[in-house]
Design an enzyme around this catalytic site. Structure first.
Site, short mmCIF file in Angstrom:
data_model
loop_
_atom_site.label_atom_id
_atom_site.label_comp_id
_atom_site.label_asym_id
_atom_site.label_seq_id
_atom_site.Cartn_x
_atom_site.Cartn_y
_atom_site.Cartn_z
N ASP A 53 -46.98 -27.27 -32.42
CA ASP A 53 -47.08 -28.06 -33.31
C ASP A 53 -47.01 -29.57 -32.77
O ASP A 53 -46.65 -29.53 -31.89
CB ASP A 53 -45.56 -27.70 -34.31
N TYR A 122 -40.55 -20.52 -23.43
CA TYR A 122 -40.14 -21.90 -24.13
C TYR A 122 -39.04 -22.45 -23.40
O TYR A 122 -37.78 -21.67 -23.52
CB TYR A 122 -40.29 -21.93 -25.41
#
Length: 281
Positions: A53, A122
């Site tokens: 994003d 992540y």
């Protein structure tokens, strides 16, 4: 021929990965750079392991691109560099400073940057003493005002690990499953900085930032360590789970199976995920 690109970027000034008309995106910049060095009329199509994003960073992003063999072999020009090294050097000369291609190498046609991946890792960085945050880390670290209990967050996070439906932490998409295997979710503190590590076979849209938002209230003492797992069992978005800001998130690594297993892994990843006992129609 198919080429694998391993690259990194500072997501601050990008509107995410995916190319969008009128917006600056990672895909747009990387595609334009490839078209330039390959002397292509239009940017080649890129397939990426993770579509981040706006504002999300990456140190270990992976994509693949199919290129014409003559154009690839012509990259060294008059130098004695191999095409792989020449590609990296030429891309460095045309890419903006917030994108860096680390390696570019030919891979089998069966390799798919998205579907051949077995896991994505992540990290998320939080500072709970904003006055002590290094100004040089303000673009990749989120500040919160309340002190956080990292041990409680770690305990709550561990209760979410495993194969389950993560609908409570995903933005639903028509026809897409929200079943994922969360392989690791942990938190550790170093001074005034907390780092969360999230490892899964794949992620839904906004899933990682929602998982972080589920344990922050636990760290603040507003929710018990059992609360995030209870939210997960409910399979519905809970207003108490805030999707955390994008800039604290970074894609660190994408892992793949041995070369001979790319195609088999891709077939498995494309199959609809279900929980034990469920069936698909």
């Amino acid at each position: 021929m198919r080429v694998r690109l391993d690259f990194a970027y500072d997501g601050t000034d990008f509107s995410g990965w995916a190319a969008q008309p009128g917006l600056r995106t990672v895909e747009g910049e990387l595609g334009a750079a490839l078209a330039r060095i390959l002397r292509a009329v239009v940017p080649p199509a890129l397939t990426v392991a993770g579509r981040t994003d706006a504002g999300v960073h990456a140190r270990g992003a992976v994509a693949h691109v199919d290129v014409d063999e003559p154009a690839w072999l012509a990259l060294p020009g008059r130098s004695d560099l191999p095409p792989e090294r020449a590609a990296v050097r030429r891309l460095a000369g045309v890419l903006p400073p917030d994108i860096a291609v680390r390696t570019a190498r030919v891979v089998p046609e069966e390799f798919d940057a998205r579907f051949s991946a077995v896991s994505r890792r992540y990290t998320y960085r939080i500072c709970d003493a904003p006055e002590l945050l290094d100004p040089l880390r303000r673009r990749d670290t989120v500040s919160v005002r309340r002190p956080l209990d990292a041990a409680a967050m770690d305990e709550a996070a561990a209760r979410l690990v495993g194969l389950r439906d993560f609908a409570a932490f995903c933005k639903r998409r028509e026809g897409a499953t929200t079943v994922r295997t969360l392989l690791e979710y942990s938190w550790r503190r170093e001074g005034h900085l907390l780092t969360g590590t999230v490892l899964a076979d794949a992620f839904c849209h906004s899933m990682v930032r929602a998982l972080v938002g589920a344990v922050v209230p636990v760290g603040e003492g507003r929710k018990p360590v059992t609360w995030p797992a209870e939210v997960a069992e409910g399979l519905e978005r809970d207003p108490g789970v805030v999707v955390m800001p994008a800039h604290g998130l970074c894609l660190e690594e994408v892992a793949y199976p041995p070369e001979g297993e790319f195609a088999a892994r891709a077939r498995t990843a494309r199959a609809v995920r279900t929980l034990p006992g469920e069936t698909t129609s």
